[in-house]
Design a protein around this motif. Structure first.
Motif, short mmCIF file in Angstrom:
data_model
loop_
_atom_site.label_atom_id
_atom_site.label_comp_id
_atom_site.label_asym_id
_atom_site.label_seq_id
_atom_site.Cartn_x
_atom_site.Cartn_y
_atom_site.Cartn_z
N UNK A 109 0.83 -1.29 -0.12
CA UNK A 109 0.00 -0.08 0.00
C UNK A 109 0.77 1.30 -0.08
N UNK A 110 0.54 2.41 -0.45
CA UNK A 110 1.22 3.64 -0.52
C UNK A 110 1.24 4.00 0.88
N UNK A 111 2.14 5.06 1.01
CA UNK A 111 2.31 5.79 2.20
C UNK A 111 1.04 6.60 2.55
N UNK A 112 0.96 6.47 4.03
CA UNK A 112 -0.18 7.08 4.77
C UNK A 112 0.11 8.79 4.73
N UNK A 113 -0.83 9.34 5.41
CA UNK A 113 -0.70 10.76 5.47
C UNK A 113 0.75 11.19 6.19
N UNK A 114 1.05 12.36 5.80
CA UNK A 114 2.20 13.16 6.57
C UNK A 114 1.91 13.62 7.86
N UNK A 115 2.62 13.22 8.77
CA UNK A 115 2.35 13.56 10.24
C UNK A 115 2.46 14.97 10.69
N UNK A 135 -9.19 19.82 19.09
CA UNK A 135 -9.74 21.19 18.73
C UNK A 135 -9.79 21.35 17.45
N UNK A 136 -8.45 20.92 16.69
CA UNK A 136 -8.05 21.45 15.41
C UNK A 136 -9.29 20.61 14.28
N UNK A 137 -9.80 19.45 14.70
CA UNK A 137 -10.58 18.69 13.83
C UNK A 137 -11.99 18.63 14.54
N UNK A 138 -12.37 19.68 15.21
CA UNK A 138 -13.74 19.68 16.04
C UNK A 138 -14.83 19.68 14.92
N UNK A 139 -14.71 20.23 13.79
CA UNK A 139 -15.64 20.06 13.04
C UNK A 139 -15.64 19.07 11.94
N UNK A 140 -14.61 18.45 12.06
CA UNK A 140 -14.35 17.29 11.02
C UNK A 140 -13.93 15.98 11.67
N UNK A 141 -14.98 15.34 12.65
CA UNK A 141 -14.50 14.03 13.28
C UNK A 141 -13.94 13.00 12.26
N UNK A 142 -14.56 12.91 11.28
CA UNK A 142 -14.37 11.84 10.20
C UNK A 142 -13.15 11.91 9.61
N UNK A 143 -12.91 13.36 9.45
CA UNK A 143 -11.38 13.55 8.87
C UNK A 143 -10.22 13.33 9.88
N UNK A 164 -3.83 3.41 20.94
CA UNK A 164 -3.01 4.44 21.23
C UNK A 164 -3.18 5.54 20.05
N UNK A 165 -3.55 5.14 18.62
CA UNK A 165 -3.73 5.97 17.75
C UNK A 165 -5.17 6.30 17.55
N UNK A 166 -6.30 5.42 17.51
CA UNK A 166 -7.63 5.53 17.24
C UNK A 166 -8.49 5.58 18.19
N UNK A 167 -8.27 4.47 19.31
CA UNK A 167 -9.23 4.18 20.39
C UNK A 167 -9.69 5.35 20.89
N UNK A 225 -6.06 6.86 11.31
CA UNK A 225 -6.01 5.36 10.89
C UNK A 225 -4.78 5.50 9.84
N UNK A 226 -4.56 6.48 9.18
CA UNK A 226 -3.51 6.62 8.15
C UNK A 226 -2.12 6.52 8.99
N UNK A 227 -2.12 7.28 10.13
CA UNK A 227 -0.85 7.41 11.00
C UNK A 227 -0.77 5.98 11.67
N UNK A 228 -1.95 5.43 12.10
CA UNK A 228 -1.58 4.18 12.73
C UNK A 228 -0.76 3.20 11.79
N UNK A 229 -1.25 3.15 10.49
CA UNK A 229 -0.78 2.30 9.32
C UNK A 229 0.81 2.55 9.36
N UNK A 230 1.33 3.91 9.47
CA UNK A 230 2.40 4.26 9.19
C UNK A 230 3.37 4.05 10.42
N UNK A 231 2.85 4.13 11.72
CA UNK A 231 3.49 3.86 12.92
C UNK A 231 3.74 2.05 13.11
N UNK A 232 2.81 1.70 12.70
CA UNK A 232 2.77 0.18 12.90
C UNK A 232 3.96 -0.47 11.97
N UNK A 233 3.94 0.06 10.53
CA UNK A 233 5.04 -0.09 9.57
C UNK A 233 6.51 0.28 10.12
N UNK A 234 6.59 1.47 10.64
CA UNK A 234 7.88 2.06 11.27
C UNK A 234 8.25 1.01 12.57
#
Length: 115
Positions: free
Chosen positions: A9-15, A55-63, A96-99, A69-78
């Motif tokens: 899979x391609x890389x996840x989002x930039x942290x 706070x930053x994603x207050x109006x975009x919980x799905x985002x 740690x990342x999503x729960x 989830x993308x960072x969970x993938x990246x961190x698990x791989x690293x």
């Protein structure tokens, strides 16, 4: 029957979140590949990063959930590449990342508060 292998899979989002607060402060972003916080050294996302992300994603919980989830993938791989014999358990990585995400809701309590 699947006759071919799926590619990596391609890389996840930039942290790069959360953004620094105040603006001149060291941001509470992950330091890869160890996934500790740049500002405080705790496992990322540290408590401050969680508050700032909420706070930053207050109006975009799905985002926020997609980003985490993308960072969970990246961190698990690293982390598995760093130490495959002593990497964190998948359930621990999820917690740690999503729960902790703000989109999680507790189930409604039945009338009478029954068990």
């Amino acid at each position: 029957m699947i006759s071919h292998q799926l590619g990596q899979p391609p890389d996840g989002p930039k942290p790069d979140r959360p953004r620094p607060y105040p603006l001149h402060a060291t941001p509470h972003t992950p330091l890869r590949p160890m996934w500790c916080c740049r500002a405080c050294g705790q496992p990322w996302p540290c408590p401050t990063a969680r508050l700032l992300l909420r706070s930053e994603y207050e109006d975009n919980r799905i985002g926020l959930s997609i980003y985490l989830c993308g960072l969970l993938y990246e961190a698990t791989r690293d982390l598995y590449r760093l130490n495959p014999n002593d990497a964190p358990a998948p359930a621990d990585m999820f917690a740690r990342f999503v729960g902790w995400g703000p989109y999680r809701r507790h189930p409604p309590v039945p009338p009478g508060g029954g068990c």
